[in-house]
Design an enzyme around this catalytic site. Sequence first.
Site, PDB file in Angstrom:
ATOM      1  N   GLY A   9      50.279  13.265 111.596  1.00 38.10           N
ATOM      2  CA  GLY A   9      51.558  12.784 111.090  1.00 38.10           C
ATOM      3  C   GLY A   9      52.174  11.757 112.017  1.00 38.10           C
ATOM      4  N   CYS A  10      53.455  11.623 111.919  1.00 39.13           N
ATOM      5  CA  CYS A  10      54.215  10.666 112.711  1.00 39.13           C
ATOM      6  C   CYS A  10      54.013  10.914 114.199  1.00 39.13           C
ATOM      7  CB  CYS A  10      55.694  10.815 112.347  1.00 39.13           C
ATOM      8  SG  CYS A  10      56.827  10.021 113.486  1.00 39.13           S
ATOM      9  N   PHE A  11      53.600   9.904 114.929  1.00 37.88           N
ATOM     10  CA  PHE A  11      53.349  10.124 116.356  1.00 37.88           C
ATOM     11  C   PHE A  11      54.615  10.377 117.151  1.00 37.88           C
ATOM     12  CE2 PHE A  11      52.102   5.309 116.583  1.00 37.88           C
ATOM     13  CZ  PHE A  11      53.416   4.890 116.496  1.00 37.88           C
ATOM     14  N   CYS A  13      56.865  12.508 116.308  1.00 36.68           N
ATOM     15  CA  CYS A  13      57.038  13.965 116.218  1.00 36.68           C
ATOM     16  C   CYS A  13      56.029  14.714 117.070  1.00 36.68           C
ATOM     17  CB  CYS A  13      56.885  14.429 114.779  1.00 36.68           C
ATOM     18  SG  CYS A  13      58.089  13.743 113.633  1.00 36.68           S
TER      19      CYS A  13
END
Length: 181
Positions: A9-11, A13
């Site tokens: 997912g979003c790096f 996060c």
Amino acid sequence: MELATFGNGCFWCTEAIFQDLDGVEKVVSGYAGGHVEDPTYKQVCSGTTGHAEVLQITYDPQKISYDELLEVFWQTHDPTTLNRQGNDVGTQYRSVIFYHNQEQQQLAEKYKQELDASGAFDNPIVTFIEPLPTFYAAEDYHQNYFNQNGYQPYCSFVIRPKVDKFRKVFKHKLKPELSGR
């Protein structure tokens, strides 16, 4: 030191989570798995480069094993959603393990098979397990993002709850200054 490269997912996060682990020396947000050389964030976000947002983790195997990193990887995102994590949608947010050697490949595939067989998730795991192509570090403003921008709304509402939950579940694996050891 050894390297592990994960896309979950979003790096922004996931970087914050892996930075907290005892034995992790460095976490670099970046891109891997695409066909454009030295891509920019804007290009990757367009979904046309084929890259995933990833973390390249430098760790001390005497303090934390690759298996332990895999455990954190699997438990801190949803590996059953294809090209998506929460509201982040696109191939750049796919669940992927980019292995650096045959041992990492075997451990990742074994873990995935065991998790799938256990019924831990309601849906099948769609995580890709691939050899690491070229890793490109993301732009400087993406590095250490949560720790430098924790006050921003996205960080407060999306990342902070994830990090707080992680710290409770993995308290025994945190760096001493975070775990109170």
